[in-house]
Structure formats: C-alpha cells, structure tokens
Enzyme design. Structure first.
Site, PDB file in Angstrom:
ATOM      1  CG  ASN A 111      60.676  23.778  32.723  1.00  0.00           C
ATOM      2  OD1 ASN A 111      60.600  24.660  31.870  1.00  0.00           O
ATOM      3  ND2 ASN A 111      61.296  22.631  32.500  1.00  0.00           N
ATOM      4  CG  HIS A 113      60.920  18.232  29.744  1.00  0.00           C
ATOM      5  ND1 HIS A 113      62.043  18.861  29.240  1.00  0.00           N
ATOM      6  CD2 HIS A 113      61.053  16.907  29.464  1.00  0.00           C
ATOM      7  CE1 HIS A 113      62.828  17.936  28.689  1.00  0.00           C
ATOM      8  NE2 HIS A 113      62.250  16.750  28.808  1.00  0.00           N
ATOM      9  CB  SER A 140      56.066  16.553  32.540  1.00  0.00           C
ATOM     10  OG  SER A 140      56.081  15.263  31.983  1.00  0.00           O
ATOM     11  CG  ASP A 149      64.379  18.849  31.978  1.00  0.00           C
ATOM     12  OD1 ASP A 149      63.895  19.983  32.140  1.00  0.00           O
ATOM     13  OD2 ASP A 149      65.046  18.533  30.973  1.00  0.00           O
TER      14      ASP A 149
END
Length: 217
Positions: A111, A113, A140, A149
């Site tokens: 992912n 972020h 990030s 997260d």
C-alpha cells in the site's frame, strides 16, 4: 533477478495516478513487472480508463451488492486469484480490508499512504500536517498487515513543507513523490530484492530500518 515476470494486480477506487506511474514504469524492456489486471469497487473510477488505454484487463466489484465486508472480500479474493498475482498493489483503494483478506496475501500486498508513517494514519493527512506546523511531510510504501496503515515500511519520500503551503500545493508535491517511490518498491519486489521477513521488510536480504528506505529528494 528472476527470469519470469512478476504478475501484479492493482486495486483502486479513484483517478489512478499511481496506477499510471506503475504502467509507465513497467513499459521499459528490462522491467520484470507485468500489470495483469486492475480492479475497482467503483465503476466510475478513472483508473479503469487508464488501464483500458494501456490494454490491461479490468474488473468492477461494487461492495453495495454484498452482505457485509467478509462477503465482499471473499468475492474480491476470488477475482484477484483468478488473475494469478505474485503481488497485489493498493493504489487508492478506499476500502478497509478484512483480516482474512490481509492474511491471504501476507507478504505480497503493498500500500502507499500520503504521510510519513507512523504519523497521520487514516485520512486528511496533508491538512493534519499543516495544522501541526510540521516542517516535513511525505509518503510511505508499506507491506499491509491487519493494523490500518501500520505494516512494515519499505520506502518513504520526504517533502519539505513551505510556509505558504496549502493542502493542495502540499498534496501535489507529495503525489509527485508517490509516483517515484511506488514503482521503485514494486520493481524491488518483482526483482526478488524485497520481501517481508518474520520481523519486518527485507531488502537484498538485509532488514530495512523502522522508517524503511528513506529518500530526501
């Protein structure tokens, strides 16, 4: 470097600018990345048009038709697995994923972020950085775990906050860095250099720092 290509499936809900960065990065002859498919939970997501323009298979799975998150995630997993991914990439996929989903793709789910994690998990990160008077902000890439997260960091890019920054001007600079570090992390994974170890992310077999690989443009 692995001789085979790395099949990547991208999940998104919006415009797909990070998808475009991944597509552009994968076009080089020496790229091991093959974007196998793009899935959205929104039929109107512009990212689907970007994928179609690049000749990438697309699918839409709208969550409204399912009885709860578990049922949606089970159908999503079946759709993803049909594309035989080596890596699943979240690129603005605005759904909180169930523990079953995250565990199913453990070690092959990334992912991005828009903050310097662990700061500002969740939404409105640029506004929160400005309100806090931060002098640095950024983005990030991390492996996804069941903590929102909160998975092991792979790479972060730092952006200086200017005194006259607005949410939009700061967001624009952070987005530019997202488009640099996400393809980098995906390429590392595809090359066999990046993996999730028992105690965190490993690059070339060596543990990454808690903050991941830090880039200061």
């Amino acid at each position: 470097m692995p001789s085979k290509t790395c099949n990547v499936v991208v999940l998104l809900s919006g415009s797909g600018s990070n998808l475009q960065a991944l597509i552009d990065s994968s076009l080089g002859q020496d790229s091991p990345v093959q974007i196998r498919g793009v899935i959205s939970n929104r039929a109107d997501a512009y990212g689907l048009e970007r994928a179609k323009a690049a000749g990438i298979d697309t699918a839409v799975l709208q969550h409204q038709g399912f009885d709860g998150r578990q049922a949606f995630d089970a159908a999503l997993m079946a759709l993803i697995d049909g594309m035989q991914p080596d890596l699943v990439v979240l690129a603005g996929f605005m759904r909180i994923l169930s523990g079953d989903f995250v565990r199913h793709y453990q070690g092959r789910l990334l992912n991005i972020h828009p903050s310097l994690l662990p700061k500002y998990k969740g939404l409105h990160t640029h506004q929160r950085a400005l309100e806090a008077g931060d002098t640095e902000h950024g983005c990030s890439v991390h492996f996804v775990t069941e903590e929102l997260d909160g998975g092991p960091l792979v790479v972060q890019a730092v952006v200086a906050v200017a005194p006259d920054d607005t949410v939009q001007s700061l967001a624009d600079r952070v987005h530019h860095q997202e488009h640099q570090i996400y393809p980098l992390a995906v390429r590392w994974f595809a090359q066999g250099r990046l993996r999730l170890g028992e105690h965190g992310a490993l690059l070339d077999g060596q543990p990454l720092a808690a903050s991941g690989h830090l880039i200061r443009p």
